[in-house]
Structures are given as structure tokens and as C-alpha cells.
Scaffold this motif. Structure first.
Motif, mmCIF file in Angstrom:
data_model
loop_
_atom_site.group_PDB
_atom_site.id
_atom_site.type_symbol
_atom_site.label_atom_id
_atom_site.label_comp_id
_atom_site.label_asym_id
_atom_site.label_seq_id
_atom_site.Cartn_x
_atom_site.Cartn_y
_atom_site.Cartn_z
ATOM 1 N N THR A 141 0.865 -1.171 0.000
ATOM 2 C CA THR A 141 0.000 0.000 0.000
ATOM 3 C C THR A 141 0.907 1.228 0.000
ATOM 4 O O THR A 141 1.697 1.421 0.933
ATOM 5 C CB THR A 141 -0.921 0.030 1.227
ATOM 6 O OG1 THR A 141 -1.837 -1.059 1.157
ATOM 7 C CG2 THR A 141 -1.717 1.331 1.283
ATOM 8 N N ILE A 188 -9.654 -0.185 4.329
ATOM 9 C CA ILE A 188 -8.426 -0.196 3.522
ATOM 10 C C ILE A 188 -7.389 -1.120 4.152
ATOM 11 O O ILE A 188 -6.689 -1.859 3.447
ATOM 12 C CB ILE A 188 -7.891 1.240 3.354
ATOM 13 C CG1 ILE A 188 -8.871 2.073 2.513
ATOM 14 C CG2 ILE A 188 -6.509 1.235 2.712
ATOM 15 C CD1 ILE A 188 -8.541 3.552 2.451
ATOM 16 N N LEU A 204 -2.946 4.705 -2.674
ATOM 17 C CA LEU A 204 -3.883 5.517 -1.903
ATOM 18 C C LEU A 204 -3.531 6.984 -2.096
ATOM 19 O O LEU A 204 -2.486 7.451 -1.637
ATOM 20 C CB LEU A 204 -3.803 5.125 -0.422
ATOM 21 C CG LEU A 204 -4.642 5.934 0.559
ATOM 22 C CD1 LEU A 204 -6.128 5.841 0.222
ATOM 23 C CD2 LEU A 204 -4.384 5.452 1.985
ATOM 24 N N ALA A 250 -3.533 8.378 6.042
ATOM 25 C CA ALA A 250 -2.895 7.666 4.936
ATOM 26 C C ALA A 250 -1.541 7.101 5.347
ATOM 27 O O ALA A 250 -1.195 5.961 5.012
ATOM 28 C CB ALA A 250 -2.740 8.595 3.734
#
Length: 237
Positions: free
Chosen positions: A33, A180, A192, A200
Motif C-alpha cells: 500500500t 483499507i 492511496l 494515509a
């Protein structure tokens, strides 16, 4: 040596004669990610749309899953498994939840549409409860779930989430980032793209900061979280 799932090298693009991206380079490994951070107007959505084939690159190179996708038509990009969940959700308000999800499998994953829809309903029980409801009558948080679910219907190799927390209440933002994390734990590769820098960086493995069309900072998410420059510019600390 295993190559990254996505490699972007010196990417330049824009609209008309206006240059927006100025030599952007980044990479994403399978299962990672990665957060792309930046303020409004930094070029984040232009970057997403250039990756997706919706905006033509002026120069540079995009390699996705071993394929040169720099000049591919956007449908071919989707067929390769690079799926964007766009900013603002862009669901079809006059179609039901089920109909919206089915459209997600139009270009990829169609032969497994029913099985994939069942998986989406497992991830989002609320969508299962509202499967026959018109999408436009649902809350903003439910519509964001639907947009992500529609993306999952296409069996993404890499999913781009463009400002998924935009317009959501703090409670729904927490719920979204929990989701997520779940997708990350399932092994989904995620780009992202967010203004919500703190959240984040908490969920990402690595991050890039885009400013005025160029990458100005990059590194492990934990390192950027503790960077004085990032904390002052984006976290108000």
C-alpha cells in the motif's frame, strides 16, 4: 530479481499546453500500500488519470505488471488489472447497488461476476442489505463503499483509491481506513491518493509527496510521519 508491479519513470503530462506532471517517478511492489500525498492542485488526480490512460502522457514511461502501458487505451489498462476508484465516487445514482456492481465487471472479471459480487457483499455487508436500493439514495459513506466494491468487481491487480475520504464524516473516515487495512491484509496492492495525510501514513507502507507536479519527498510511511517538514506542512504540528 522480481520487478515492481508498477514502475513510473519521468512521467510528464497535462492538459492542452499546461504541464501538470513534471517528471514523476515512483514504484509499487506487489502487495504494497503506497500513499501519494499532496494538497489540492498538486497533480494527484492528473497522475491517476495518466496511469489509467484517461490523460495522454507527454513523455516518460509506465510499466504495469510486466507490460508497457504508457500509451494504452484506458480500456486496455483496465483489462490489465489497473483499476481506479475515482474521486467523488461517480456511481450511477439511478441504478441499484447490484447494477452498479455488475458494471464494474464489464471490462474485466465478467465471467466470475456473481462469485465476485458475493465476495463484495462479504466485505461490505451493508451493500448486501441494500442490494436493490438505488445508489443515489444511499449515504456518502455507503456510496464510497459501493465505488470501492465496483472496483473490486474488476479483480484489480492494483487499485487506485483517489481521495476516498473526501466529504465523509470523521466516523466514516475511520470506518473507511479500517476497510483499507482489511484490503491490504488480504494482499491487495493499493495506491492511496489522499489529502488526509495522517490517516494515509498510518495505513501505508511507503509514501510519496507530490508538490506542484513533482515528487518532493518519498520514503517509508513511518519516516515521513516523523519528518518535521511533513508534520509542519501537512499535519499542522
Amino acid at each position: 530479481m522480481v520487478k515492481p508491479l508498477l514502475t513510473v519513470t519521468d512521467l510528464v503530462s497535462g492538459y492542452g499546453r499546461t504541464e501538470i506532471l513534471r517528471g514523476v517517478s515512483l514504484h509499487i511492489e506487489a502487495g504494497e500500500t503506497v500513499a501519494l500525498l499532496g494538497s489540492n492542485g498538486a497533480g494527484k488526480t492528473t497522475f491517476n488519470n495518466t496511469l489509467s490512460g484517461l490523460v495522454k502522457s507527454w513523455s516518460g514511461h509506465i510499466a504495469f505488471d510486466g507490460q508497457d502501458t504508457t500509451a494504452l487505451h484506458h480500456r486496455r489498462v483496465v483489462e490489465a488489472g489497473l483499476i481506479q476508484v475515482p474521486e467523488g465516487r461517480k456511481i450511477f445514482p439511478n441504478l441499484s447497488v447490484t447494477e452498479n456492481l455488475a458494471l464494474g465487471a464489464y471490462a474485466r472479471g465478467g465471467e466470475r461476476s456473481q462469485a465476485n459480487m458475493a465476495k463484495v457483499f462479504e466485505v461490505f455487508p451493508r451493500l448486501a442489505e441494500r442490494r436493490d436500493q438505488l445508489a443515489g439514495t444511499m449515504s456518502g459513506g455507503e456510496q464510497q463503499m459501493l465505488a470501492i466494491g465496483r472496483g473490486l468487481m474488476a479483480e484489480p491487480r492494483l487499485m487506485i483509491l483517489d481521495e476516498p475520504s473526501l466529504g465523509l464524516s470523521p466516523l466514516l473516515v475511520e470506518e473507511l481506513f479500517t476497510l483499507i487495512r482489511q484490503l491490504k491484509d488480504q494482499g491487495l496492492s493499493i495506491l492511496l491518493v489522499e489529502q488526509n495525510v495522517g490517516q494515509a501514513l498510518e495505513v501505508a507502507d511507503r509514501a510519496y509527496v507530490l508538490e506542484n507536479g513533482s515528487i518532493e519527498h518519498e520514503g517509508p510511511a513511518s519516516t515521513l510521519m516523523n519528518s518535521d517538514a511533513i508534520r509542519k506542512a501537512y499535519l499542522g504540528l
